[in-house]
Design a protein around this motif. Structure first.
Motif, PDB file in Angstrom:
ATOM      1  N   THR A   1       0.833  -1.201   0.000  1.00 17.98           N
ATOM      2  CA  THR A   1       0.000   0.000   0.000  1.00 17.98           C
ATOM      3  C   THR A   1       0.868   1.251   0.000  1.00 17.98           C
ATOM      4  N   ILE A   2       0.250   2.363  -0.327  1.00 20.16           N
ATOM      5  CA  ILE A   2       0.974   3.630  -0.334  1.00 20.16           C
ATOM      6  C   ILE A   2       1.448   3.965   1.078  1.00 20.16           C
ATOM      7  N   ALA A   3       0.629   3.653   2.075  1.00 18.51           N
ATOM      8  CA  ALA A   3       1.021   3.905   3.464  1.00 18.51           C
ATOM      9  C   ALA A   3       2.243   3.077   3.840  1.00 18.51           C
TER      10      ALA A   3
ATOM     11  N   ALA B   1       5.369   4.587   2.045  1.00 19.88           N
ATOM     12  CA  ALA B   1       5.821   5.818   2.690  1.00 19.88           C
ATOM     13  C   ALA B   1       6.471   5.532   4.036  1.00 19.88           C
TER      14      ALA B   1
ATOM     15  N   CYS C   1       4.424   9.779  -3.112  1.00 16.21           N
ATOM     16  CA  CYS C   1       3.290   9.308  -2.312  1.00 16.21           C
ATOM     17  C   CYS C   1       2.318  10.455  -2.054  1.00 16.21           C
ATOM     18  N   HIS C   2       2.847  11.638  -1.746  1.00 17.46           N
ATOM     19  CA  HIS C   2       1.990  12.786  -1.473  1.00 17.46           C
ATOM     20  C   HIS C   2       1.340  13.333  -2.746  1.00 17.46           C
TER      21      HIS C   2
ATOM     22  N   PHE D   1      -6.036   9.440   4.252  1.00 18.98           N
ATOM     23  CA  PHE D   1      -5.359   8.291   4.854  1.00 18.98           C
ATOM     24  C   PHE D   1      -6.085   6.990   4.515  1.00 18.98           C
TER      25      PHE D   1
ATOM     26  N   TRP E   1      -4.608   5.947   1.239  1.00 18.97           N
ATOM     27  CA  TRP E   1      -3.228   5.535   1.467  1.00 18.97           C
ATOM     28  C   TRP E   1      -3.143   4.117   2.026  1.00 18.97           C
ATOM     29  N   ASN E   2      -4.100   3.739   2.847  1.00 15.49           N
ATOM     30  CA  ASN E   2      -4.051   2.440   3.503  1.00 15.49           C
ATOM     31  C   ASN E   2      -4.714   1.329   2.692  1.00 15.49           C
TER      32      ASN E   2
END
Length: 262
Positions: A67-69, A72, A85-86, A92, A95-96
């Motif tokens: 995942t992106i979270a 990062a 990522c941002h 959020f 992101w998750n």
């Protein structure tokens, strides 16, 4: 969006289970983003249990289901990773759930994981329906808006990035019509060991373009290289007109050249 034609979800899924009417599913944020009446089954890759990141002495392997979270959190110390990522400008929650592989496979011009993978010279690891592995440079993975080199039944397993690429000096520029709008132009420059420069153009164009300079380029060199991008390749949609995207691409390219030459 509900996919009303889907009648079955296979979890966990394996390569030999694919058949026409199936779709491989990661986070699902792109898959569920629009109607897909041709689909009957979803093959869940998130249940495969792949480790999000695998680090060796030579490279970092990012699972397509990372995942992106997670990306990062594990690689955010590298500025260019956190910047990309941002670039999602997502909550959020996204992101998750959203995955690195899903962002590449959606093949949207503004996909920041495409920008990151291409700029760092990554390799995409693809698995066919027979389990055979195929390696494709990230720069060649996306072929147009919403299109990739993936064949029927093939899925993206991982993205491999050389450790030296992660530690390289980079410069990042991103432009949008609105402060929290979708990326209309995203350029990444990477300093090469011999003093050269690689410049990656994404978001503004229908597919990524990588311009490589073996030696420090002059402003004229950069302009000439940008001229090789066909005018028809600049995206035209509500997020920006081609002439504006082309202008901003040139402006950012000039800034990146100067920054990395300093």
């Amino acid at each position: 969006m509900d996919l009303h034609t889907v009648t079955e979800v296979i979890s966990p899924a394996a390569p030999g289970q694919w058949r026409p009417g199936d779709a491989w599913m990661g986070g699902g944020t792109a898959l569920f983003g629009e109607p897909r009446p041709h689909l009957n089954r979803l093959l869940d890759l998130t249940a495969a249990g792949w480790p999000p990141l695998t680090v060796t002495g030579e490279h970092v392997e990012i699972a397509a289901t990372c995942t992106i979270a997670e990306l990062a959190g594990r690689l955010g110390r590298h500025g260019i990773v956190l910047q990309c990522c941002h670039a999602f400008l997502a909550s959020f929650k996204i992101w998750n759930v959203a995955t690195v592989g899903g962002n590449l496979c959606a093949a949207l011009p503004a996909g920041p994981m495409i920008s990151l993978s291409v700029a760092l010279g990554a390799t995409c690891v693809l698995i066919g329906p027979d389990g055979a592995e195929r390696l494709v440079p990230a720069a060649d993975f996306v072929t147009g808006e919403g299109t990739t080199v993936l064949r029927d039944g093939e899925f993206l397993r991982a993205i491999r990035i050389e450790s030296t690429a992660l530690s390289a000096r980079t410069a990042y520029r991103r432009g949008s019509l609105h402060r929290h709008g979708r990326s209309a132009v995203l350029l990444i420059g990477r300093a090469e060991p011999a003093g050269g420069l690689s410049l990656t153009v994404t978001a503004a164009t229908r597919r990524p373009y990588v311009l490589r300079f073996p030696a420090p380029p002059s402003p004229a060199d950069v302009e000439a290289a940008l001229d090789t991008i066909p005018a028809g390749q600049y995206v035209d949609d509500v997020h920006g007109r081609p002439v504006w995207r082309r202008h901003l691409t040139r402006r950012y390219a000039s800034q990146i050249r100067a920054e990395l030459a300093a």
